[in-house]
Design an enzyme around this catalytic site. Structure first.
Site, mmCIF file in Angstrom:
data_model
loop_
_atom_site.group_PDB
_atom_site.id
_atom_site.type_symbol
_atom_site.label_atom_id
_atom_site.label_comp_id
_atom_site.label_asym_id
_atom_site.label_seq_id
_atom_site.Cartn_x
_atom_site.Cartn_y
_atom_site.Cartn_z
ATOM 1 N N ASP A 333 0.820 -1.207 0.000
ATOM 2 C CA ASP A 333 0.000 0.000 0.000
ATOM 3 C C ASP A 333 0.861 1.267 0.000
ATOM 4 O OD1 ASP A 333 -2.628 1.259 0.416
ATOM 5 O OD2 ASP A 333 -1.825 1.816 2.383
ATOM 6 N N GLU A 362 1.737 0.142 -4.832
ATOM 7 C CA GLU A 362 0.729 1.095 -5.278
ATOM 8 C C GLU A 362 1.320 2.499 -5.300
ATOM 9 O OE1 GLU A 362 -3.463 3.041 -3.645
ATOM 10 O OE2 GLU A 362 -1.797 2.626 -2.306
#
Ligand code: CA
Length: 616
Positions: A333, A362
């Site tokens: 993330d 990400e």
């Protein structure tokens, strides 16, 4: 006085409590992390974090000769000890760690070194895969008994779009056959580690315990079962891990180990959320580290990975989960929000232990220059060295939607898709990027495309056939709609709850549009699985002419031709231009309906259509 309770691998958090008293002072251990480890890793060092009342006043000793205590560190809080171990005898073993107050043994803990599995996971993520992204709270409630858990704050409330709805790991295990039938070969779950926040906890990005699955989803053991059950169907399990921040309900927050465990530990500062500042050469000093060091939001304290104990903790927890749950990949993330030097060392360590492991980060940026910066093999502007093999391809998602929804001209419309792929030269490996039409943070693709089925089919077909590893968000297979609101776009999957009127798993109650989407995606993905040109082949594409985008996937003698017409009217396509690729191939078979096309003649393209032809 020595008192020992349990040493159980599952649920160790809720059970582990070892306590003792010496000279009127009481001692406790409530956390030992990692809770166990393995023999057989390249790196023979292991750093244990031990937490409990007054633990730093005790001296740990290990009577077993195969494990050496290299160094003992105390922290700013008296309730932590960090023990650097070196594994000299690299074989499975249970050994005891004794804790002494001078000569008196006060506590002891049996630590386990398990045997490492032979490492090669045949489910490791690759471009033959299609990832199914699931928000676990919203998929299927397979076990109503875990909807509410006494020691976890937030209780189930399906009336609250931002609340917990009760979906769980059992619900996913129950529907593995459905997932397999649809043609998905990887499951990526939004994070399932404990998120014991008082509200808005279902999304999973506020970790409150790195070593335990949230009990509302199940247990560590059940998570591992999911991985193994999936593997039986040739499906891999991808773990979503948050290394940038924790949840404000993390147990550390009651007793932080050091004064610099978090960035801005005593004075809250929020990140500016401006990704570009990571690369910007024109920034003033005050703006330089704000993006990475500021907190994501007030309920997500920002970890300071420059602290070596934080860094080691995060490295170990990553390796622990890959080994424990036999993961096929990781999704990391908020990648650029994390300290760069840490990411470099962390990604290197993962690759050292799992050489063919393929994992992705990400970076929500629309410019390949900035996304490629993070991917292994790209050439960054500075001396940054990354080892992460893949990233999510946000630029492609944006330009796909933009390309399909704007009118064709020399510099707009479907040519946007061509243009963004022309930027692939910047990536270390564009074929290994994770590509997607939407995800859990953006409006549903069917809604982004104004609920037009022809555009929806174009988008999904493109994602399934261009370079990269496709990812489809749960519910996209039945063309779910949404606003931009997070609660709304992560709606419950119909059929996942008892008494649901519609059951998408078995197809009952679906409307004609949903059925059309489902059948289309199922056909497409199952065809893709075994097509070498798509799963391993090179991409060759032509600049867009007259609103038509043509590309090929080529592997040895296997060829697939894809033709996208984004015009409002039908078009005639001549094949002369493509003879350099077609060579002797003169027949195209539509992979959706089996229709044959003679490529020696021109063909008529329907308005707003995509044709995927297997060439013969
Ligand atoms: Ca449940």
């Amino acid at each position: 006085m020595l008192k020992k309770y349990f040493n159980i691998k599952e649920f160790y958090l809720t059970i582990l409590l070892i306590s003792g008293i010496s000279k009127g002072l009481s001692f406790e251990i409530d956390h030992i992390e990692p809770p166990f480890w393995w023999s057989g890793f390249e790196n023979k060092n292991l750093q244990l974090m031990i937490h409990g009342d007054n633990i730093s006043k005790l001296q740990p000793k290990i009577p077993y000769k195969g494990i050496k205590i290299k160094k003992i560190h105390i922290a700013d809080s008296p309730n932590y000890l960090f023990i650097d171990l070196f594994i000299e005898k690299d074989k499975p073993k249970q050994f005891t760690i004794n804790f002494y107050d001078k000569k008196k043994k006060v506590l002891s803990y049996d630590y386990e070194l398990l045997k490492r599995k032979e490492y090669h996971n045949k489910q490791n993520l690759n471009s033959a895969d299609v990832i199914y992204l699931i928000t676990p709270d919203r998929y299927a409630n397979g076990d109503r008994s875990n909807d509410n858990i006494d020691h976890l704050f937030e209780k189930v409330n399906r009336m609250n779009k931002d609340g917990r709805h009760g979906g769980d790991i059992k619900g996913i295990i129950d529907h593995l056959d459905y997932i397999n039938d649809m043609g998905f070969t990887q499951i990526w779950l939004n994070p399932v580690l404990e998120n014991n926040q008082t509200n808005y906890s279902y999304h999973g990005y506020s970790t409150t315990d790195y070593y335990n699955i949230d009990a509302r989803y199940g247990s560590n053991k059940l998570y591992k079962k999911l991985s193994l059950e999936a593997k039986k169907r040739d499906i891999g399990l991808i773990k979503d891990l948050v290394l940038n921040h924790i949840g404000s309900g993390h147990w550390w927050m009651n007793d932080l180990p050091t004064i610099d465990w978090l960035n801005y530990q005593d004075n809250y500062v929020q990140t500016n959320h401006i990704h570009e500042t990571v690369y910007d050469p024109h920034l003033p000093q005050s703006q330089k580290n704000l993006f990475t060091d500021g907190w994501f939001v007030q309920t997500m304290p920002d970890l300071n990975q420059k602290n070596p104990f934080v860094a080691t903790y995060l490295e170990q927890v990553t390796i622990w989960w890959i080994e424990y749950a036999e993961l096929s990949s990781l999704r990391i993330d908020t990648y650029p929000y994390i300290d760069k030097d840490f990411l470099s060392k962390w990604s290197k360590r993962v690759i050292e232990e799992f050489p063919d492991f393929n994992f992705f980060g990400e970076a929500w940026l629309n410019d390949p220059t900035m996304v490629s910066y993070w991917q292994k093999g790209s050439k960054p502007y500075d001396d940054f060295q990354s080892y992460i093999p893949s990233m999510k391809d946000f630029p492609l998602q944006k330009f796909l939607i933009q390309g399909l929804t704007t009118k064709h001209s020399w510099n707009s419309g479907i040519g946007d898709i061509y243009r963004i792929l022309a930027s692939d030269f910047q990536y270390g490996d564009p074929y290994n990027l994770v590509i997607f039409p939407d995800n859990h943070d953006m409006q549903r693709v069917y809604s982004l495309l104004n609920e037009k089925m022809d555009l929806f089919k174009m988008a999904i077909s493109f994602i399934a056939t261009t370079r990269g590893i496709p990812q489809i968000y749960y519910g996209t297979e039945i063309a779910m709609t949404s606003t931009e609101d997070h609660g709304e776009l992560r709606k419950d999957f119909p059929g996942g709850w008892d008494n649901d009127k519609i059951n998408a798993f078995i197809g009952s109650g679906l409307n004609p549009i949903q059925l059309e989407a489902k059948n289309y995606i199922k056909t497409l993905l199952n065809w893709r699985k075994s097509n070498n040109a798509i799963t391993q082949g090179k991409l060759i594409h032509y600049p867009v002419t007259h609103g038509i985008y043509v590309y090929f996937r080529i592997y040895k003698n296997e060829k697939v031709m894809v033709i996208m017409n984004n015009q409002e009217n039908k078009k005639i396509l001549e094949f002369d231009l493509y003879h350099e690729i077609l060579l002797k191939k003169r027949k195209g078979i539509d992979i959706i309906n089996g229709n044959n096309y003679n490529l020696s003649e021109s063909i008529e393209l329907k308005p707003k259509s995509i044709l995927i032809l297997e060439l013969e």
